[in-house]
Motif scaffolding. Structure first.
Motif, mmCIF file in Angstrom:
data_model
loop_
_atom_site.group_PDB
_atom_site.id
_atom_site.type_symbol
_atom_site.label_atom_id
_atom_site.label_comp_id
_atom_site.label_asym_id
_atom_site.label_seq_id
_atom_site.Cartn_x
_atom_site.Cartn_y
_atom_site.Cartn_z
ATOM 1 N N SER A 216 -12.253 3.656 -3.415
ATOM 2 C CA SER A 216 -12.071 2.144 -3.968
ATOM 3 C C SER A 216 -10.894 1.911 -4.422
ATOM 4 O O SER A 216 -10.499 0.770 -4.072
ATOM 5 C CB SER A 216 -13.186 2.349 -5.079
ATOM 6 O OG SER A 216 -14.445 2.468 -4.849
ATOM 7 N N THR A 217 -10.055 2.840 -5.037
ATOM 8 C CA THR A 217 -8.734 2.454 -5.395
ATOM 9 C C THR A 217 -7.683 2.067 -4.081
ATOM 10 O O THR A 217 -7.055 1.381 -4.259
ATOM 11 C CB THR A 217 -8.057 3.689 -6.011
ATOM 12 O OG1 THR A 217 -8.947 3.933 -7.127
ATOM 13 C CG2 THR A 217 -6.512 3.403 -6.775
ATOM 14 N N MET A 218 -8.005 2.861 -2.987
ATOM 15 C CA MET A 218 -7.391 2.575 -1.734
ATOM 16 C C MET A 218 -7.275 1.402 -1.160
ATOM 17 O O MET A 218 -6.459 0.648 -0.939
ATOM 18 C CB MET A 218 -7.305 3.922 -0.907
ATOM 19 C CG MET A 218 -6.239 3.817 0.296
ATOM 20 S SD MET A 218 -6.087 5.330 1.313
ATOM 21 C CE MET A 218 -5.127 6.312 0.042
ATOM 22 N N SER A 219 -8.401 1.293 -1.145
ATOM 23 C CA SER A 219 -8.809 0.039 -0.360
ATOM 24 C C SER A 219 -8.375 -1.314 -1.269
ATOM 25 O O SER A 219 -8.159 -2.330 -0.381
ATOM 26 C CB SER A 219 -10.297 -0.200 -0.376
ATOM 27 O OG SER A 219 -11.202 -0.202 -1.281
ATOM 28 N N GLU A 220 -8.707 -1.203 -2.619
ATOM 29 C CA GLU A 220 -8.143 -2.100 -3.423
ATOM 30 C C GLU A 220 -6.650 -2.549 -3.230
ATOM 31 O O GLU A 220 -6.151 -3.585 -3.313
ATOM 32 C CB GLU A 220 -8.600 -2.014 -4.914
ATOM 33 C CG GLU A 220 -7.991 -3.053 -5.783
ATOM 34 C CD GLU A 220 -8.261 -2.672 -7.267
ATOM 35 O OE1 GLU A 220 -7.762 -3.289 -8.143
ATOM 36 O OE2 GLU A 220 -8.954 -1.630 -7.495
ATOM 37 N N ALA A 221 -6.033 -1.202 -3.188
ATOM 38 C CA ALA A 221 -4.353 -1.384 -3.083
ATOM 39 C C ALA A 221 -4.137 -1.991 -1.691
ATOM 40 O O ALA A 221 -3.220 -2.830 -1.653
ATOM 41 C CB ALA A 221 -4.175 0.183 -3.067
ATOM 42 N N ILE A 222 -4.852 -1.601 -0.775
ATOM 43 C CA ILE A 222 -4.345 -2.162 0.651
ATOM 44 C C ILE A 222 -4.668 -3.658 0.728
ATOM 45 O O ILE A 222 -3.754 -4.429 1.392
ATOM 46 C CB ILE A 222 -5.215 -1.535 1.704
ATOM 47 C CG1 ILE A 222 -4.832 0.021 1.796
ATOM 48 C CG2 ILE A 222 -5.208 -2.304 3.025
ATOM 49 C CD1 ILE A 222 -5.654 0.990 2.587
ATOM 50 N N ALA A 223 -5.696 -4.152 -0.207
ATOM 51 C CA ALA A 223 -5.966 -5.516 -0.096
ATOM 52 C C ALA A 223 -4.961 -6.564 -0.552
ATOM 53 O O ALA A 223 -4.829 -7.528 -0.606
ATOM 54 C CB ALA A 223 -7.436 -5.918 -0.771
ATOM 55 N N HIS A 224 -3.946 -5.643 -1.494
ATOM 56 C CA HIS A 224 -2.834 -6.186 -1.957
ATOM 57 C C HIS A 224 -1.529 -6.414 -1.339
ATOM 58 O O HIS A 224 -0.433 -6.914 -1.537
ATOM 59 C CB HIS A 224 -2.420 -5.565 -3.478
ATOM 60 C CG HIS A 224 -3.333 -5.801 -4.601
ATOM 61 N ND1 HIS A 224 -4.572 -5.359 -4.475
ATOM 62 C CD2 HIS A 224 -3.307 -6.937 -5.505
ATOM 63 C CE1 HIS A 224 -5.452 -5.927 -5.703
ATOM 64 N NE2 HIS A 224 -4.723 -6.823 -6.263
ATOM 65 N N LEU A 225 -1.592 -5.513 -0.076
ATOM 66 C CA LEU A 225 -0.291 -5.711 0.925
ATOM 67 C C LEU A 225 -0.286 -7.138 1.361
ATOM 68 O O LEU A 225 -1.158 -7.909 1.826
ATOM 69 C CB LEU A 225 -0.542 -4.866 2.081
ATOM 70 C CG LEU A 225 -0.738 -3.341 1.844
ATOM 71 C CD1 LEU A 225 -1.133 -2.391 2.778
ATOM 72 C CD2 LEU A 225 0.678 -2.767 1.087
ATOM 73 N N ASP A 226 1.034 -7.636 1.565
ATOM 74 C CA ASP A 226 1.258 -8.978 1.881
ATOM 75 C C ASP A 226 1.641 -8.874 3.575
ATOM 76 O O ASP A 226 2.737 -8.545 3.977
ATOM 77 C CB ASP A 226 2.608 -9.553 1.308
ATOM 78 C CG ASP A 226 2.681 -10.955 1.317
ATOM 79 O OD1 ASP A 226 1.914 -11.622 1.936
ATOM 80 O OD2 ASP A 226 3.907 -11.285 1.100
ATOM 81 N N ASP A 227 0.453 -9.320 4.101
ATOM 82 C CA ASP A 227 0.342 -9.531 5.591
ATOM 83 C C ASP A 227 1.135 -8.265 6.591
ATOM 84 O O ASP A 227 2.015 -8.580 7.337
ATOM 85 C CB ASP A 227 1.179 -10.784 6.025
ATOM 86 C CG ASP A 227 1.106 -11.333 7.260
ATOM 87 O OD1 ASP A 227 0.067 -11.049 7.814
ATOM 88 O OD2 ASP A 227 2.130 -12.181 7.910
ATOM 89 N N PRO A 228 0.617 -7.140 6.313
ATOM 90 C CA PRO A 228 1.261 -6.016 7.100
ATOM 91 C C PRO A 228 0.746 -6.265 8.598
ATOM 92 O O PRO A 228 -0.288 -7.042 8.982
ATOM 93 C CB PRO A 228 0.590 -4.928 6.716
ATOM 94 C CG PRO A 228 -0.744 -5.404 6.112
ATOM 95 C CD PRO A 228 -0.339 -6.746 5.579
ATOM 96 N N ALA A 229 1.313 -5.943 9.706
ATOM 97 C CA ALA A 229 0.901 -5.760 11.207
ATOM 98 C C ALA A 229 -0.367 -4.938 11.511
ATOM 99 O O ALA A 229 -1.508 -5.443 11.845
ATOM 100 C CB ALA A 229 2.225 -5.433 11.868
ATOM 101 N N ARG A 230 -0.251 -3.758 11.120
ATOM 102 C CA ARG A 230 -1.426 -2.904 11.026
ATOM 103 C C ARG A 230 -1.232 -1.709 9.839
ATOM 104 O O ARG A 230 -0.077 -1.458 9.247
ATOM 105 C CB ARG A 230 -1.409 -1.930 12.411
ATOM 106 C CG ARG A 230 -1.320 -2.469 13.457
ATOM 107 C CD ARG A 230 -1.260 -1.544 14.833
ATOM 108 N NE ARG A 230 0.144 -1.141 15.033
ATOM 109 C CZ ARG A 230 0.452 -0.234 15.925
ATOM 110 N NH1 ARG A 230 -0.707 0.191 16.743
ATOM 111 N NH2 ARG A 230 1.558 0.077 15.968
#
Length: 281
Positions: A216-230
């Motif tokens: 849960s925490t990790m998926s939430e954090a990833i959602a906040h990344l600004d337009d990564p390639a992969r």
């Protein structure tokens, strides 16, 4: 002789091959009343018991294996705990609660001469054992399954305290930058999560953690990344409880890599090499 718990057969086999030692053929049974029993062959010299304590039953099995190898003739018992359950309960959080990690460590210490852990969630739990204890770092192994063509990669840890994990993986991989997710708590329920400084737009991101439990925490954090390639996720202990893998996929993670401290479909690399180095000393 390498003696495997039922939770660590893949790692035990890899460790036996790494050390050139025999792998015991252990039998696991359960009586009609639900109680467990193990059976080991005769042992000469040192017995290395390998057992991740992912469940309460695994804790009991570990204690039985330690006692069984002593009964079978082992002169020295080394206990390898690739994943130590209850390690996150390293203090009493409220009055009347146990320090569960200490209780487990004391029980394990009674029938062993040396304990080896792998990336214990809190290294302080190693002090709870009453025998010499070594904590092994398997994080560098997580660089091996990563794609060779990462574009201008950023290696992110979940917070500043775990940045050494990301540094270990980046150092083993080669090029890349290291950063961490910064958590800002605005209220009891409102938490803002974002990379502390690095611009990840158009770059490949590798998130590095010691344990992924629910995701849960990790998926939430990833959602906040600004337009990564992969985005790739690596962890030493891929617990991946319930629908954790689905959460990560929904968050846009391309792939997840873990070690065999916990045997899962994502266990792409083995912790056998760093553990073997300690056992050879």
């Amino acid at each position: 002789m390498i003696v495997s718990g039922s939770t660590s057969q893949q790692l035990a086999a890899a460790l036996a091959a790494e050390l050139g030692e025999d792998l015991a053929r252990v039998e696991y049974e359960r009586f009609p009343d639900g109680e467990q029993m193990v059976r080991v062959p005769p042992v000469e010299g040192r017995a290395v018991v390998v057992c991740s304590t992912t469940t309460d039953a695994a804790h009991v099995e570990l204690l039985q294996l330690q006692d069984a190898v002593r009964e079978a003739g082992a002169e020295e018992v080394v206990t390898v705990i690739p994943y130590m359950g209850y390690a996150r309960q390293d203090e009493a959080f409220e009055p009347g609660q146990p320090v569960s990690a200490r209780a487990m460590a004391r029980a394990i210490s009674t029938v062993t001469d040396h304990v080896v852990t792998v990336n214990a969630h809190e290294t302080g739990v190693c002090d709870f054992f009453d025998v010499p204890t070594t904590n092994v770092d398997a994080a560098p192994r997580l660089a091996d399954p990563l794609p060779d063509d990462l574009h201008d990669p950023v290696f992110l840890s979940p917070d500043a305290s775990a940045v050494s994990l990301a540094e270990s993986v980046r150092a083993e991989y080669g090029p890349g930058e290291v950063d961490y997710f910064e958590k800002t708590r605005h209220s009891g329920t409102d938490v803002e999560i974002e990379p502390s400084e690095t611009d990840v737009a158009g770059r490949d991101v590798v998130v590095v953690d010691d344990i992924i439990a629910t995701g849960s925490t990790m998926s939430e954090a990833i959602a906040h990344l600004d337009d990564p390639a992969r985005v790739f996720v690596t962890c030493v202990h891929p617990l991946l409880a319930r629908n954790a893998r689905l959460k990560l996929a929904e968050a846009g993670v391309e792939d997840v890599y873990g070690t065999d401290t916990i045997e899962r479909a994502v266990s792409d690399v083995s912790a056998a090499q760093p553990v073997a180095r300690v056992l050879e000393e």
